[in-house]
Enzyme design. Structure first.
Site, PDB file in Angstrom:
ATOM      1  N   ASP A 453       0.868  -1.249  -0.008  1.00 46.76           N
ATOM      2  CA  ASP A 453       0.087  -0.030   0.165  1.00 46.76           C
ATOM      3  C   ASP A 453       0.797   1.379  -0.059  1.00 46.76           C
ATOM      4  OD1 ASP A 453      -3.121   0.856   0.348  1.00 46.76           O
ATOM      5  OD2 ASP A 453      -1.936   2.117   1.587  1.00 46.76           O
ATOM      6  N   LEU A 454       0.540   2.144  -0.669  1.00 45.15           N
ATOM      7  CA  LEU A 454       1.565   3.551  -0.933  1.00 45.15           C
ATOM      8  C   LEU A 454       1.090   4.462   0.404  1.00 45.15           C
ATOM      9  CD1 LEU A 454       1.081   4.460  -4.674  1.00 45.15           C
ATOM     10  CD2 LEU A 454       3.091   4.286  -3.418  1.00 45.15           C
ATOM     11  N   ASP A 496      -4.682   2.356  -4.575  1.00 46.86           N
ATOM     12  CA  ASP A 496      -3.065   2.415  -4.351  1.00 46.86           C
ATOM     13  C   ASP A 496      -2.708   1.146  -3.737  1.00 46.86           C
ATOM     14  OD1 ASP A 496      -4.476   3.058  -2.148  1.00 46.86           O
ATOM     15  OD2 ASP A 496      -2.944   4.195  -1.307  1.00 46.86           O
TER      16      ASP A 496
END
Length: 574
Positions: A453-454, A496
């Site tokens: 996950d960003l 994302d």
């Protein structure tokens, strides 16, 4: 040469029966072939009946039949869209373009691009037509200056035609009738409508000449900017192949019902009527009129087949099984080109026709072309038997569907991939991982599932804009491809959020090293924007299913976020 042309006419005559038998079956679609987003599927589920309107009297594109039912190519296209997507349409035709554009409908179908208002949004074209000049036989086609032009009300006048020299009619059929009767001198129309009404109404004072003027593209017009509906309809139009549309056009055009008027009967059968008046015996009269009707039907059918063959751009053939001789139309021979290519095409076609099953009326083949490429062709055929049921020949048509096949392959690939990153999309990723889990046979094998996950991705979008955010996602996709093996399944499963399934890993440290490489590369790949990732890793047990694996990785991913982000956490460390 005369014998060759007559043979092709005979082929065209029999071919119509093939088209009538299989034309509808070729134009069916399954909704599963089109890729729709979840938002589009929800839209279709909630959408009620869509009101669709158009101009009457533009056969065969759209028109009202003798029962006042809406018919035509455009309606058949909307029915195909309905079969593909599940959308429902209600059809209404008006007598003028003004009524069409003032209606409270949602879409207008069969609208040429040059007829649409400036603010109307148009779909991609589903039908194109060249312009035909039709003039009264008493006029000189090379001297039309200051002649009376038959225009359709609501359409723009062609370049060079003056308003004072124009008479307006509500429909194309009315303008053709006016030129036939001499109330106007000439007009322009699409090739389909001119051919249709010429056959139906039996015009004898009308001369038609192909012109490269005002080529028309028929579209679906949207009265309101409904982006989801526009997207769904454009996707469905892309699913309707060129060959399928050709068969649809042929099927509609072949339903021409010719009008019979008193003047037409007098003009054509005056001698027969005079002969009846002077007292031919009743039995001879019956035989003559029967023969005349048969000849009239044959002439009308021959003319119809010639017109349909011209607008369908089909390549005809006949294969004589006893002599192993294949006769091809001249247009098809030109497509093939060289003698070497022609010999190869003959060999392939003969082999397929000689060995095809008796009940199989369709197959696809690859043939060499004059330009050096290899084309994909659709072959539709039918057996011709004598009175004793013995096979005499096989006749049919060959259609080049290379572009359609390429589009099908392109759409199939797009349905599997995420449009931004080029990684697998969420649905494909899940299916591939589930297949990989089910195929595990070695109990000692270790697989790993990774969620990435960003960090603070919303802040990147808010601070630097969505284009910068998209670039971060694109760069992360490239970094993932660089960091993991070609045997690993890599997908984007959320805005994302990304996941990787690594089969048969040597150790957990091996997985961590790959994840650390991703963290390092993405941090340096984007200039001026600090980018970090949080990673959750779970090792796959023999008895674990996809949902359980995902839940385990999701829990440690959020543990990484709670620990301050920019972390790599594995399930075994929890």
């Amino acid at each position: 040469m005369i014998q060759h042309r007559q043979t092709l006419k005979n082929i065209s005559f029999i071919l119509l029966f093939i088209l009538l038998i299989i034309g509808l079956s070729n134009s069916s679609h399954a909704a599963s072939n089109i890729f729709l987003t979840e938002e589009e599927r929800a839209y279709i589920a909630k959408k009620g009946v869509i009101k669709a309107v158009s101009l009457d009297g533009v056969a065969p594109i759209q028109y009202s039949d003798k029962n006042k039912e809406v018919q035509g190519i455009s309606k058949r296209v909307l029915q195909e869209i309905s079969a593909i997507t599940g959308l429902t349409f209600e059809y209404t035709l008006y007598g003028s373009l003004r009524e069409v554009f003032e209606s409270n409908a949602e879409i207008a179908f069969g609208i040429p691009n040059n007829y649409a208002p400036p603010d109307m949004i148009l779909s991609k074209p589903y039908l194109r037509s060249e312009t035909i000049l039709y003039i009264n036989a008493a006029q000189d086609p090379n001297n039309l200056d200051n002649k009376i032009y038959a225009a359709v009300r609501g359409s723009a006048l062609p370049k060079g035609i003056k308003e004072e020299n124009s008479i307006y009619f509500e429909t194309r059929e009315q303008s053709l009738d006016a030129v036939e009767a001499g109330r106007a001198d000439y007009g322009y129309g699409n090739a389909y409508s001119v051919a249709f009404y010429t056959l139906q109404n039996g015009y004898k004072n009308l001369v038609t000449i192909p012109k490269g003027k005002e080529a028309r593209a028929y579209c679906i017009g949207f009265f309101h900017e409904d982006e989801i509906l526009i997207s769904i309809i454009n996707k469905a139009l892309s699913e309707i192949g060129e060959n399928q549309l050709q068969n649809l056009v042929l099927d509609v055009a072949a339903q021409v019902e010719r009008k019979i008027t008193f003047s037409m009967v007098i003009n054509r059968y005056g001698k027969e009527i005079t002969f009846i008046i002077i007292g031919v015996l009743s039995i001879l009269l019956f035989a003559i009129t029967s023969n005349v009707k048969a000849n009239k039907t044959l002439r009308m059918n021959n003319r119809r087949y010639e017109v349909l063959s011209e607008i369908s751009n089909e390549y005809l053939f006949e294969y004589f099984t006893k002599t192993n001789r294949l006769q091809l139309s001249e247009s098809f021979i030109q497509q093939i080109g060289t003698q070497e290519n022609l010999n190869e095409a003959n060999r392939i076609l003969k082999n397929m026709l000689a060995n095809t099953a008796a009940d199989r009326q369709y197959f696809e083949i690859k043939l060499p072309l004059a330009n050096g490429e290899v084309g994909i062709f659709k072959v539709i055929h039918l057996s011709v038997n004598d009175d004793n049921g013995n096979l005499v020949s096989i006749i049919g048509k060959v259609v080049n569907i290379s572009d359609e096949a390429a589009k099908r392959e392109e759409l199939a690939n797009k349905a599997l991939l995420d449009g931004l990153t080029g990684l697998y999309n969420a649905i494909t990723t899940k299916e591939l991982i589930q297949t990989a889990i089910c195929s595990r046979q070695e109990k000692q094998r270790i697989d790993a599932f990774i969620l990435i996950d960003l960090d603070y991705f919303k802040d990147i979008n808010d601070t630097h804009g969505h284009l910068a955010g998209d670039n971060v996602l694109l760069q992360l996709g490239k970094v993932l491809k660089q960091s993991f093996r070609t045997t690993d399944i890599i997908g984007r499963i959320g805005g994302d959020e990304f996941c990787i399934y690594m089969p048969n890993i040597p150790s957990l440290d091996f997985v961590k090293t790959r994840c650390q490489k991703v963290s390092t590369l993405i941090n340096t790949a984007i200039e001026d924007i600090p980018v970090t990732i949080s990673v959750g890793i779970t090792l796959v047990d023999q008895d674990m299913g996809y949902e359980e694996i995902f839940k385990s990785a999701d829990e440690v991913l959020y543990q990484a976020k709670r620990d301050g982000r920019n972390q790599i956490v594995a399930w075994v460390e929890k």
